[in-house]
Every structure is written in C-alpha cells, then in structure tokens.
Design an enzyme around this catalytic site. Structure first.
Site, PDB file in Angstrom:
ATOM      1  N   LYS A 110      17.485 -31.633 -15.205  1.00  0.00           N
ATOM      2  CA  LYS A 110      16.240 -30.893 -15.315  1.00  0.00           C
ATOM      3  C   LYS A 110      16.039 -30.281 -16.688  1.00  0.00           C
ATOM      4  O   LYS A 110      14.914 -30.042 -17.101  1.00  0.00           O
ATOM      5  CB  LYS A 110      16.086 -29.869 -14.197  1.00  0.00           C
ATOM      6  CG  LYS A 110      17.057 -28.726 -14.167  1.00  0.00           C
ATOM      7  CD  LYS A 110      16.570 -27.710 -13.131  1.00  0.00           C
ATOM      8  CE  LYS A 110      17.576 -27.349 -12.061  1.00  0.00           C
ATOM      9  NZ  LYS A 110      18.869 -26.877 -12.538  1.00  0.00           N
ATOM     10  N   LYS A 162      22.624 -38.972 -16.470  1.00  0.00           N
ATOM     11  CA  LYS A 162      22.251 -38.339 -15.213  1.00  0.00           C
ATOM     12  C   LYS A 162      20.857 -37.722 -15.350  1.00  0.00           C
ATOM     13  O   LYS A 162      20.484 -37.239 -16.413  1.00  0.00           O
ATOM     14  CB  LYS A 162      23.327 -37.295 -14.905  1.00  0.00           C
ATOM     15  CG  LYS A 162      22.925 -36.020 -14.214  1.00  0.00           C
ATOM     16  CD  LYS A 162      24.150 -35.174 -13.923  1.00  0.00           C
ATOM     17  CE  LYS A 162      24.015 -33.736 -14.293  1.00  0.00           C
ATOM     18  NZ  LYS A 162      23.216 -32.793 -13.680  1.00  0.00           N
ATOM     19  N   LYS A 204      27.838 -30.825 -22.936  1.00  0.00           N
ATOM     20  CA  LYS A 204      26.832 -29.877 -23.424  1.00  0.00           C
ATOM     21  C   LYS A 204      27.136 -29.491 -24.868  1.00  0.00           C
ATOM     22  O   LYS A 204      26.225 -29.269 -25.662  1.00  0.00           O
ATOM     23  CB  LYS A 204      26.763 -28.641 -22.523  1.00  0.00           C
ATOM     24  CG  LYS A 204      26.287 -29.007 -21.127  1.00  0.00           C
ATOM     25  CD  LYS A 204      25.421 -27.974 -20.456  1.00  0.00           C
ATOM     26  CE  LYS A 204      24.835 -28.597 -19.200  1.00  0.00           C
ATOM     27  NZ  LYS A 204      23.872 -27.869 -18.471  1.00  0.00           N
TER      28      LYS A 204
HETATM   29  P1  ATP Z   1      20.982 -28.371 -15.950  1.00  0.00           P
HETATM   30  O1  ATP Z   1      20.194 -29.571 -16.370  1.00  0.00           O
HETATM   31  O2  ATP Z   1      20.313 -27.083 -16.282  1.00  0.00           O
HETATM   32  O3  ATP Z   1      22.415 -28.416 -16.327  1.00  0.00           O
HETATM   33  P2  ATP Z   1      21.494 -29.399 -13.304  1.00  0.00           P
HETATM   34  O4  ATP Z   1      20.319 -29.882 -12.543  1.00  0.00           O
HETATM   35  O5  ATP Z   1      22.443 -30.380 -13.847  1.00  0.00           O
HETATM   36  O6  ATP Z   1      20.931 -28.385 -14.388  1.00  0.00           O
HETATM   37  P3  ATP Z   1      22.144 -27.498 -11.229  1.00  0.00           P
HETATM   38  O7  ATP Z   1      20.772 -27.036 -11.154  1.00  0.00           O
HETATM   39  O8  ATP Z   1      23.069 -26.375 -11.178  1.00  0.00           O
HETATM   40  O9  ATP Z   1      22.414 -28.392 -12.488  1.00  0.00           O
HETATM   41  O10 ATP Z   1      22.476 -28.541 -10.078  1.00  0.00           O
HETATM   42  C1  ATP Z   1      22.371 -28.209  -8.752  1.00  0.00           C
HETATM   43  C2  ATP Z   1      22.956 -29.260  -7.882  1.00  0.00           C
HETATM   44  O11 ATP Z   1      22.306 -30.519  -8.101  1.00  0.00           O
HETATM   45  C3  ATP Z   1      24.444 -29.510  -8.109  1.00  0.00           C
HETATM   46  O12 ATP Z   1      25.084 -29.660  -6.870  1.00  0.00           O
HETATM   47  C4  ATP Z   1      24.483 -30.787  -8.881  1.00  0.00           C
HETATM   48  O13 ATP Z   1      25.672 -31.491  -8.678  1.00  0.00           O
HETATM   49  C5  ATP Z   1      23.279 -31.524  -8.327  1.00  0.00           C
HETATM   50  N1  ATP Z   1      22.713 -32.478  -9.287  1.00  0.00           N
HETATM   51  C6  ATP Z   1      22.215 -32.205 -10.508  1.00  0.00           C
HETATM   52  N2  ATP Z   1      21.763 -33.322 -11.108  1.00  0.00           N
HETATM   53  C7  ATP Z   1      21.973 -34.345 -10.238  1.00  0.00           C
HETATM   54  C8  ATP Z   1      21.710 -35.762 -10.259  1.00  0.00           C
HETATM   55  N3  ATP Z   1      21.137 -36.337 -11.306  1.00  0.00           N
HETATM   56  N4  ATP Z   1      22.059 -36.487  -9.176  1.00  0.00           N
HETATM   57  C9  ATP Z   1      22.624 -35.914  -8.112  1.00  0.00           C
HETATM   58  N5  ATP Z   1      22.899 -34.589  -8.016  1.00  0.00           N
HETATM   59  C10 ATP Z   1      22.584 -33.805  -9.058  1.00  0.00           C
END
Ligand code: ATP
Ligand code: LTN
Length: 331
Positions: A200, A197, A115
């Site tokens: 969102k 990855k 980040k």
């Molecule tokens: P941001 O983009 O705001 O960092 P994020 O989607 O990476 O958000 P969280 O919303 O906190 O992070 O993620 C929630 C859950 O989803 C966590 O358990 C994380 O490991 C899982 N997760 C996030 N992105 C992925 C992905 N691309 N594939 C599988 N699991 C994911």
C-alpha cells in the site's frame, strides 16, 4: 489455555487487495471457524510511524482502517478492536523486548533490509527495532494464533524466539504463539511487476488495487495487468508469474481451484479471463465499499474503539506488571 487470535495492520494508507486477501479476508474466515476464540484485532499506528506519516492523514487512516475491518465482515461479537497507541503497555513491553533482542537477529530481518534499500535516507531506528514492538503486541495478550501474510513469517519466528528466551531467563511468562498463514493469497503481487509484493505504500499505484478506489479504476487496473505472450490461462508461478498472480486472486474470490479455472478458460484468451476477474473483484469490493459508507460515520465505531481499549488495557496492564516483577524493575 488462553484462546486468543491476534493480528494488526498498519494505518499507512488505504488497504490493498493484498491486505484483503492475505489478511482481512482470512480474519473473517477464521472468526467464523474458531468459534471459541477471542479475536484481538488492532490498528498498528505505532508501527506506522516508523516511516513518516502526515498526522492528519494518519488520523483518517486509523478510522478508515477500523471501518474497513468491519466492512469486510468481522463481527463485533468476540472482537476486541483497538488502537495500539491507546494501550501504552505495547510501547513499554516493546522496550523490554528490545532489551532481550540482539542486533544480529534484527539485522537479519528481510523487511528491514528491503525498506533500507528502498529508502536509503532517513531510515529510523524504530524501523530497525520494529520486530521487538511486534513481539510485544503479540506476547502482551498471550495470543495463541497470529494470522498474517507470508511477509510476516520471519517476524513471527523472532517473536517465538523472544518468548522462549524470556521464559528461559525469567521463568514461564509468555505463551509461544503460532502463525496462521493462509495457503493461498499469502503473497499477492503487484499487477505491473509480479516480482514485487502488492504494497500500500509503494510509489506506483497502477499495480496496486486499493479497497476504497472507484470500481471502474479497479477494473481498469486488472485489465491492464502485466501477463505474458503465451495467451493460455495456465498456473505456472515460475514462468508465468503475472497470470499465476491473477489466478490466485480469481481462485480465492470465486472458490474455484486452479485446474477448474484452467478448464473454464480453455481455448479462450487473456481478455475473457481478465474481464471476468475484473467483474468478480469489483463485485466483492463493491459490497465492502457499501458497508464502509454505512459504518464510517456511525457512532458504532467510536463505541467499539472505547470498549476495545478498555478490554485490551485490562489484560495488558496485568501482564506488564507481571513482566516488571519478573525482570526486577521498579521498587
Ligand atoms: P506497508 O506497505 O506500509 O509496509 P503493508 O500492507 O505491507 O504496509 P500491513 O498493513 O501491516 O503492511 O499488512 C497487514 C497485513 O497484510 C499483514 O498480515 C501482511 O502480511 C498482509 N499483507 C500485506 N501485503 C500483502 C500482500 N501483497 N499479499 C498478501 N498479504 C499481504
Ligand atoms: N508487522 C505487521 C503489522 C503488525 C502485526 C503485529 C501483525 C504489527 N504488530 C502483531 C500481527 C501481529 C506488518 O507489517 N504487516
């Protein structure tokens, strides 16, 4: 032993197919399998503001996320659903966790480093201490299992280290938690760039499927996903990361293994495969969207939040008092 499974998701936008396959779908599956466990699932709004969030959007995202949790199939029975910021003890224990974590170990966290690289300017100190707050979220409830995606593995390791360190310093206080990372789907990649990855909060939405977007747009994104020129549906993570990612999505939703998918599409091109994938993803998300519409405006959501907050608070405040006493804080 305390039988608690705990996890959180940040309300930083509409959850993605990555969140669904890596986390949400897994929570639902585990809730069915682990009948004698209590599930503490929360909305990590304090974690969300480590990166600026528009206040109005944040409020809406919190509500949407809760409705999505339920729409994905979590059942109310044995569920404690709450908002992190409504239980002050998270921030308080987070501070104590900061006081036992070292700069060096926080600097090693890859999520922070990533980040930092992306953001360059305006990186907050809260983004740096984020894993200490995450440790507090988990340790506050003596959670035994923490289901998360692959990207959170390092944070969980740190949580374990902090629990052990605290216990050694001040006497047995915290349960040392274990991560539950699903074998498949723990890391769903961006459809346009399978080396990244699916995220969102990533800027380019074309490679990312959001759970609340129109089904037609979901299908379009799948059909235009990046693949390769071999035109054979074959699982090869290293040389065919785009197809491998699509096969993972296919496999989790359909229940077919990689080799079953390979046989099914033997002699066919990517077009047929992608079309079928687009249909099964849209069907699964369509069901979630319908349930979401029923839940989002119901009173049930508010009721669940109120009950969840009270239950979480009761547990967390007892735990925090114990911690203060051990550390020697207060009079
Ligand atoms: P941001 O983009 O705001 O960092 P994020 O989607 O990476 O958000 P969280 O919303 O906190 O992070 O993620 C929630 C859950 O989803 C966590 O358990 C994380 O490991 C899982 N997760 C996030 N992105 C992925 C992905 N691309 N594939 C599988 N699991 C994911
Ligand atoms: N850091 C996680 C979200 C999160 C979490 C938690 C997950 C915050 N606190 C406690 C499990 C347990 C993320 O970025 N995905």
């Amino acid at each position: 032993m305390n039988k608690i499974v705990l996890s959180g998701i940040k309300p930083t936008g509409i959850p993605t197919l990555g969140n669904y396959l890596g986390a949400l779908k897994n929570f639902v599956k585990l809730q069915k399998e682990m009948e004698d466990y209590d599930f503490y699932i929360f909305i990590a709004d304090l974690h969300a503001i480590t990166v600026f969030q528009d206040p109005k959007e944040l409020k809406q995202n919190i509500k949407n996320l809760a409705a999505i949790y339920l729409a994905c199939g979590l059942t109310e029975e044995k569920l404690t659903l709450f908002v992190q910021s409504e239980v002050n003890e998270h921030a308080a224990l987070g501070y104590i966790m900061q006081s036992i974590s070292y700069l060096g170990e926080l600097e090693r966290m890859t999520q922070f480093k990533d980040k930092m690289q992306k953001q360059v300017q305006g990186v907050t100190s809260a983004l740096f201490t984020y894993p200490a707050l995450m440790a507090a979220d988990i340790l506050l409830y003596d959670a035994k299992y923490v289901p998360v995606g692959e990207d959170q593995k390092q944070h969980l390791e740190l949580t374990r280290d902090l629990a052990i360190r605290f216990n050694n310093r001040y006497g047995e206080t915290f349960t040392v938690p274990e991560g539950l990372i699903s074998e498949k789907g723990a890391r769903i990649m961006d459809l346009q760039d399978p080396s990244k990855k699916m995220d969102k909060s990533s800027e380019n939405g074309r490679g990312c499927i959001f759970l609340l977007e129109p089904l037609s747009s979901i299908k379009k994104k799948i059909k235009s996903a990046v693949t390769d020129s071999e035109a054979i549906v074959r699982y090869d993570q290293e040389n065919k990361p785009g197809i491998a990612n699509l096969m993972t999505i296919y496999s989790i939703i359909s229940g077919l293994s990689y080799s079953e998918i390979e046989s099914k599409y033997h002699g066919k091109g990517y077009g047929d495969f992608k079309k079928d994938l687009a249909d099964i993803v849209a069907d699964e998300i369509g069901v979630i969207q319908n349930r979401f519409q029923e839940i989002i405006n119901s009173k049930k959501l508010e009721e669940l939040f109120d009950q969840g907050r009270e239950k979480a608070k009761a547990y967390a405040s007892r735990k925090l008092q114990k911690v203060y006493k051990k550390v020697g804080l207060g009079r």
